[in-house]
Design a protein around this motif. Structure first.
Motif, PDB file in Angstrom:
ATOM      1  N   ILE A 153     -30.467  40.077 -45.904  1.00 56.85           N
ATOM      2  CA  ILE A 153     -31.027  38.745 -45.604  1.00 56.85           C
ATOM      3  C   ILE A 153     -32.041  38.928 -44.474  1.00 56.85           C
ATOM      4  N   PRO A 181     -35.166  37.212 -49.224  1.00 54.84           N
ATOM      5  CA  PRO A 181     -36.153  37.119 -48.139  1.00 54.84           C
ATOM      6  C   PRO A 181     -36.235  35.706 -47.575  1.00 54.84           C
ATOM      7  N   GLY A 211     -34.910  31.810 -52.706  1.00 55.21           N
ATOM      8  CA  GLY A 211     -34.238  30.506 -52.727  1.00 55.21           C
ATOM      9  C   GLY A 211     -33.784  30.151 -51.336  1.00 55.21           C
ATOM     10  N   SER A 212     -32.988  29.110 -51.241  1.00 53.32           N
ATOM     11  CA  SER A 212     -32.660  28.626 -49.899  1.00 53.32           C
ATOM     12  C   SER A 212     -31.557  29.459 -49.258  1.00 53.32           C
ATOM     13  N   GLY A 217     -28.456  32.779 -49.442  1.00 52.28           N
ATOM     14  CA  GLY A 217     -27.939  33.484 -48.262  1.00 52.28           C
ATOM     15  C   GLY A 217     -26.422  33.321 -48.177  1.00 52.28           C
ATOM     16  N   PHE A 231     -28.398  41.660 -41.743  1.00 53.65           N
ATOM     17  CA  PHE A 231     -29.077  40.385 -41.476  1.00 53.65           C
ATOM     18  C   PHE A 231     -29.948  40.502 -40.229  1.00 53.65           C
ATOM     19  N   THR A 232     -31.137  39.912 -40.282  1.00 56.03           N
ATOM     20  CA  THR A 232     -31.921  39.663 -39.071  1.00 56.03           C
ATOM     21  C   THR A 232     -32.355  38.211 -39.109  1.00 56.03           C
ATOM     22  N   ARG A 240     -22.680  33.112 -38.574  1.00 57.13           N
ATOM     23  CA  ARG A 240     -22.096  32.690 -39.847  1.00 57.13           C
ATOM     24  C   ARG A 240     -21.934  33.886 -40.797  1.00 57.13           C
ATOM     25  N   GLY A 257     -31.130  37.170 -31.671  1.00 61.79           N
ATOM     26  CA  GLY A 257     -32.180  36.789 -30.733  1.00 61.79           C
ATOM     27  C   GLY A 257     -32.356  37.696 -29.531  1.00 61.79           C
ATOM     28  N   GLU A 390     -33.646  31.270 -26.630  1.00 59.96           N
ATOM     29  CA  GLU A 390     -34.773  31.918 -27.306  1.00 59.96           C
ATOM     30  C   GLU A 390     -35.728  30.835 -27.828  1.00 59.96           C
ATOM     31  N   ILE A 391     -36.990  30.895 -27.424  1.00 64.23           N
ATOM     32  CA  ILE A 391     -37.977  29.893 -27.866  1.00 64.23           C
ATOM     33  C   ILE A 391     -38.684  30.376 -29.127  1.00 64.23           C
ATOM     34  N   PHE A 392     -38.939  31.673 -29.202  1.00 63.82           N
ATOM     35  CA  PHE A 392     -39.624  32.276 -30.347  1.00 63.82           C
ATOM     36  C   PHE A 392     -41.020  31.671 -30.502  1.00 63.82           C
TER      37      PHE A 392
HETATM   38  N1  LIG Z   1     -34.188  38.018 -34.551  1.00 64.08           N
HETATM   39  C1  LIG Z   1     -35.280  37.729 -35.192  1.00 64.08           C
HETATM   40  O1  LIG Z   1     -36.070  38.584 -35.445  1.00 64.08           O
HETATM   41  C2  LIG Z   1     -35.508  36.350 -35.644  1.00 64.08           C
HETATM   42  C3  LIG Z   1     -35.003  35.276 -34.951  1.00 64.08           C
HETATM   43  N2  LIG Z   1     -35.242  34.039 -35.395  1.00 64.08           N
HETATM   44  C4  LIG Z   1     -34.740  32.910 -34.582  1.00 64.08           C
HETATM   45  O2  LIG Z   1     -34.244  31.916 -35.448  1.00 64.08           O
HETATM   46  C5  LIG Z   1     -34.916  30.680 -35.234  1.00 64.08           C
HETATM   47  C6  LIG Z   1     -34.983  29.924 -36.533  1.00 64.08           C
HETATM   48  O3  LIG Z   1     -35.689  30.662 -37.524  1.00 64.08           O
HETATM   49  P1  LIG Z   1     -35.185  30.620 -39.024  1.00 64.08           P
HETATM   50  O4  LIG Z   1     -36.178  31.117 -39.956  1.00 64.08           O
HETATM   51  O5  LIG Z   1     -34.678  29.250 -39.286  1.00 64.08           O
HETATM   52  O6  LIG Z   1     -33.988  31.690 -38.982  1.00 64.08           O
HETATM   53  P2  LIG Z   1     -32.745  31.760 -39.923  1.00 64.08           P
HETATM   54  O7  LIG Z   1     -31.691  32.551 -39.239  1.00 64.08           O
HETATM   55  O8  LIG Z   1     -32.405  30.434 -40.429  1.00 64.08           O
HETATM   56  O9  LIG Z   1     -33.313  32.601 -41.180  1.00 64.08           O
HETATM   57  C7  LIG Z   1     -33.169  33.983 -41.350  1.00 64.08           C
HETATM   58  C8  LIG Z   1     -32.724  34.291 -42.783  1.00 64.08           C
HETATM   59  O10 LIG Z   1     -31.432  33.711 -43.002  1.00 64.08           O
HETATM   60  C9  LIG Z   1     -31.464  32.862 -44.148  1.00 64.08           C
HETATM   61  N3  LIG Z   1     -30.473  31.796 -44.023  1.00 64.08           N
HETATM   62  C10 LIG Z   1     -30.660  30.525 -43.583  1.00 64.08           C
HETATM   63  N4  LIG Z   1     -29.499  29.835 -43.646  1.00 64.08           N
HETATM   64  C11 LIG Z   1     -28.570  30.678 -44.125  1.00 64.08           C
HETATM   65  C12 LIG Z   1     -27.179  30.566 -44.411  1.00 64.08           C
HETATM   66  N5  LIG Z   1     -26.509  29.430 -44.231  1.00 64.08           N
HETATM   67  N6  LIG Z   1     -26.525  31.647 -44.882  1.00 64.08           N
HETATM   68  C13 LIG Z   1     -27.178  32.811 -45.070  1.00 64.08           C
HETATM   69  N7  LIG Z   1     -28.490  32.982 -44.842  1.00 64.08           N
HETATM   70  C14 LIG Z   1     -29.185  31.941 -44.375  1.00 64.08           C
HETATM   71  C15 LIG Z   1     -32.902  32.377 -44.182  1.00 64.08           C
HETATM   72  O11 LIG Z   1     -33.228  31.833 -45.435  1.00 64.08           O
HETATM   73  P3  LIG Z   1     -34.332  30.655 -45.553  1.00 64.08           P
HETATM   74  O12 LIG Z   1     -35.599  31.236 -45.076  1.00 64.08           O
HETATM   75  O13 LIG Z   1     -34.331  30.353 -47.001  1.00 64.08           O
HETATM   76  O14 LIG Z   1     -33.831  29.540 -44.689  1.00 64.08           O
HETATM   77  C16 LIG Z   1     -33.643  33.648 -43.826  1.00 64.08           C
HETATM   78  O15 LIG Z   1     -33.720  34.497 -44.964  1.00 64.08           O
HETATM   79  C17 LIG Z   1     -36.242  31.092 -34.632  1.00 64.08           C
HETATM   80  O16 LIG Z   1     -36.803  30.075 -33.891  1.00 64.08           O
HETATM   81  C18 LIG Z   1     -35.827  32.252 -33.784  1.00 64.08           C
HETATM   82  O17 LIG Z   1     -35.294  31.799 -32.575  1.00 64.08           O
HETATM   83  C19 LIG Z   1     -35.966  33.801 -36.537  1.00 64.08           C
HETATM   84  C20 LIG Z   1     -36.488  34.821 -37.261  1.00 64.08           C
HETATM   85  C21 LIG Z   1     -36.317  36.201 -36.845  1.00 64.08           C
END
Ligand SMILES: NC(=O)C1=CN([C@@H]2O[C@H](COP(=O)(O)OP(=O)(O)OC[C@H]3O[C@@H](n4cnc5c(N)ncnc54)[C@H](OP(=O)(O)O)[C@@H]3O)[C@@H](O)[C@H]2O)C=CC1
Ligand SMILES: O=C(O)CCC(=O)C(=O)O
Length: 488
Positions: A153, A181, A211-212, A217, A231-232, A240, A257, A390-392
């Protein structure tokens, strides 16, 4: 500059074939620099497609694991060569989907090629140790065995490097994979999988289901035939994944984060520190888990550092990442933009001083994009939200301290521990920092972001699941050790 209007429908890749979602639903991948530009449409898959992908990966595992690791490595060399031919096109897709500038996107794609070659070579490296047995007649050694089907993921911020740094080691060590992805960057992921397809992988070894997160995921988290999950992404989803995988006995690995500090000591080369703070904090619009977000400066050099920093930040050109003179692109999505703006508002409300930026940019050519100014706060206290969460995004929090000891104490006073830098010429300062800082990536006179593919990557505290990715460390997650004792 011409905006591309390609809006092809891309498909899942399951058991070696391109397939749509069983209920024919799609979602759009949108260019964050111009929301009217649809990069492509992707299947909003159902659990049925995930089940098919997992069952084909499970079936393919039986033969894939029997190949020699050198033969599996040969497939990765082929993917690298194919990707190399598509570098410019895929880099442009990354910029259109995620917003980072074209040179950054190209650099990331080249990094993915290098990762593929690195792990292709792993197929010829040792996987075990000979251990003396107390039994004179016995031969005792360790070997490694793949986990089985691995669920991957991935987030949107490194849309090609992260999938590759998880897929390549998973595959070379004999696992089969199902990739889910991020929604925002699924076209890039599909283009990557096209390269795997062209390389001729046996059907079922590599699968991608778009997909979502809450369906696909979550489906990966819960699937009884997925033996490992890597997972990242965010802290919330990562936890979760960890809880769900643990509950059903699957192996898991989480990269989440960071709240990465840069410490500027009194004897620092200030120009170097300023450049590293800007590159580490604002490249990719601050959307890296290793991005600098807290800048902890000792009082003797605080004013001079601040002056130099603001002078340089004022020169930053924000714009569409496809344009040559753009230094900083948009936020990756509207949600991301809104999150960043809400943190800026919180910073102001909690009493920090907004020194520069803080505004959305939506005039002229930026009208249809998710742009924000690079932003700097001062008078930030360590307990404030903008110093803890984390603001990102491209937001730097300046924190003034009196001593280096205080700087390290403040740097450690967060739940994260991914990356940290110090700027100093004093060897004693360097050694104290290396010893006392709570971070998995420790950098001296170098920016907090930017990791090398051959070195272990991961964080302390709540930044990761205490595991490491990349380099030789990857074998620890993607395989299990067997300790073997043989008697004649
Ligand atoms: N450590 C890092 O490199 C990253 C950190 N972040 C942090 O996360 C914040 C939010 O970003 P966001 O894209 O929403 O990150 P998420 O953690 O929501 O997304 C990361 C991956 O997890 C998937 N995902 C979302 N919900 C679930 C679930 N319930 N079960 C399993 N997989 C799931 C997403 O799918 P989908 O895209 O379909 O929602 C995506 O493929 C950012 O502002 C930042 O702070 C974000 C990205 C990278
Ligand atoms: O700093 C880097 O190059 C890697 C960062 C990263 O892994 C991330 O942001 O998810």
């Amino acid at each position: 500059m011409t905006i591309q209007t390609e809006s092809k429908i891309y498909l899942n890749y399951i058991n070696g074939s391109w397939v749509s979602s069983s209920d024919e639903q799609v979602y759009a991948s949108v260019n964050p620099a111009n929301k009217n530009d649809i990069v492509g449409y992707l299947p909003k898959s159902t659990i049925n497609e995930l089940n098919e992908a997992v069952s084909s990966a499970k079936k393919a595992f039986k033969l894939w694991r029997k190949l020699s690791s050198a033969d599996r490595g040969e497939y990765l060399y082929k993917v690298a060569a194919i990707l190399e031919k598509r570098v410019d096109e895929i880099a442009e897709t990354i910029t259109r989907e995620m917003g980072k500038t074209l040179p950054e996107a190209k650099g990331e794609t080249i990094r993915a090629i290098n990762i593929l070659r690195y792990y292709a070579g792993e197929g010829l490296r040792k996987i075990g140790d000979l251990i003396p047995s107390t039994d004179q007649e016995a031969l005792m050694f360790t070997t490694r065995t793949p986990l089985g089907v691995v669920g991957i993921i991935t987030p949107w911020n490194f849309p090609i490097a992260i999938p590759v740094w998880k897929m390549a080691p998973a595959l070379v060590y004999g696992n089969t994979v199902v990739l889910k992805p991020a929604g925002e960057t699924s076209v890039t992921a599909i283009k990557l999988i096209e390269c795997f397809h062209e390389a001729g992988f046996p059907a079922g070894v590599v699968n991608v289901v778009t997909g979502s997160g809450s369906v696909i995921g979550q489906g990966i988290i819960d699937h009884p035939d997925i033996n490992g999950i890597t997972f990242t992404g965010s802290d919330t989803v990562g936890k979760r994944v960890g809880q769900g995988a643990f509950a059903r006995g699957a192996k898991y690995q989480l990269e989440m984060g960071g709240k990465n500090p840069v410490i500027v000591a009194a004897d620092a080369d200030l120009d170097l520190a300023v450049d590293a703070t800007i590159n580490g904090g604002l490249r990719s619009t601050g959307q890296k888990c290793t991005a600098t977000s807290r800048v902890i400066v000792v009082s003797e050099v605080y004013e001079e550092f601040k002056k130099k920093l603001i002078k340089k930040i004022k020169e930053i050109k924000v714009g569409n990442g496809l344009e040559k003179d753009t230094w900083m692109g948009p936020c990756a999505s509207e949600d991301q933009l809104n999150t960043i703006l809400s943190y800026i508002e919180k910073g102001i409300k909690e009493g920090a001083t907004l020194l520069y930026g803080g505004q959305r940019l939506d005039e002229g050519a930026l009208k249809h994009g998710f742009f924000v100014q690079p932003t700097v706060f001062e008078n930030v206290k360590p307990h404030m939200t903008i110093a803890q969460e984390e603001i990102f995004g491209p937001v730097l929090a300046l924190i003034k301290v009196n001593t280096l000891e205080e700087a390290i104490e403040v740097a450690n006073d967060v739940k994260y521990g991914l990356s940290a830098s110090i700027f100093t010429k004093n060897i004693g300062n360097m050694l104290s920092f290396i010893q006392d800082i709570e971070a998995g990536l420790v950098r001296v006179n170098a920016e907090s972001a930017g990791v090398e593919l051959q070195a272990p990557f991961g964080g302390m505290k709540q930044s990761s699941s205490h595991s490491r990715e990349q380099g030789q460390a990857a074998i620890e997650f993607f395989t299990s050790i067997k300790t073997v004792l043989v008697r004649p």
